[in-house]
Design a protein around this motif. Sequence first.
Motif, mmCIF file in Angstrom:
data_model
loop_
_atom_site.group_PDB
_atom_site.id
_atom_site.type_symbol
_atom_site.label_atom_id
_atom_site.label_comp_id
_atom_site.label_asym_id
_atom_site.label_seq_id
_atom_site.Cartn_x
_atom_site.Cartn_y
_atom_site.Cartn_z
ATOM 1 N N ARG A 20 0.626 -1.105 -0.050
ATOM 2 C CA ARG A 20 -0.025 -0.023 0.055
ATOM 3 C C ARG A 20 0.846 1.332 -0.168
ATOM 4 O O ARG A 20 1.874 1.242 0.734
ATOM 5 C CB ARG A 20 -0.885 0.037 1.181
ATOM 6 C CG ARG A 20 -1.793 -0.798 1.096
ATOM 7 C CD ARG A 20 -2.975 -0.805 2.078
ATOM 8 N NE ARG A 20 -4.410 -0.487 1.649
ATOM 9 C CZ ARG A 20 -5.010 -0.371 0.548
ATOM 10 N NH1 ARG A 20 -4.415 -0.388 -0.588
ATOM 11 N NH2 ARG A 20 -6.153 0.043 0.327
ATOM 12 N N ARG A 25 -4.197 6.803 -2.141
ATOM 13 C CA ARG A 25 -5.220 5.650 -2.034
ATOM 14 C C ARG A 25 -4.630 4.789 -3.337
ATOM 15 O O ARG A 25 -4.542 5.257 -4.446
ATOM 16 C CB ARG A 25 -6.513 6.393 -2.601
ATOM 17 C CG ARG A 25 -7.625 5.735 -2.272
ATOM 18 C CD ARG A 25 -9.009 6.537 -2.785
ATOM 19 N NE ARG A 25 -9.087 7.817 -2.294
ATOM 20 C CZ ARG A 25 -9.771 8.522 -2.629
ATOM 21 N NH1 ARG A 25 -10.729 8.399 -3.736
ATOM 22 N NH2 ARG A 25 -10.014 10.008 -2.083
ATOM 23 N N ARG A 39 -5.451 1.784 -8.497
ATOM 24 C CA ARG A 39 -6.396 1.629 -7.215
ATOM 25 C C ARG A 39 -6.610 0.048 -6.645
ATOM 26 O O ARG A 39 -6.849 -0.108 -5.401
ATOM 27 C CB ARG A 39 -7.793 1.958 -7.652
ATOM 28 C CG ARG A 39 -7.821 3.519 -8.015
ATOM 29 C CD ARG A 39 -9.053 4.271 -7.864
ATOM 30 N NE ARG A 39 -9.223 5.578 -8.234
ATOM 31 C CZ ARG A 39 -9.544 6.445 -7.235
ATOM 32 N NH1 ARG A 39 -9.813 5.952 -5.941
ATOM 33 N NH2 ARG A 39 -9.329 7.725 -7.407
#
Length: 70
Positions: A20, A25, A39
């Motif tokens: 991540r 995001r 994403r």
Amino acid sequence: MSRKTRSMKKLGVGDVTFFRIANRRGVAAIAKNHLTEGRTAYQAYSRLVKACRRHGYELPIRAADELPKV
């Protein structure tokens, strides 16, 4: 104008690291000094397949449920 075909070096999904991204995001995927973002893990992986192909590496095409969860 003809293109030269070159042999592709095979990589596996185990050679790819997913993580991540801090302060963003989404997910990143990295393999052989190629970094891509998306994403989802699937989107980052599909972009990585294209980036690696441009430099002579071949990653197998995988479905979203076959990739590790991040």
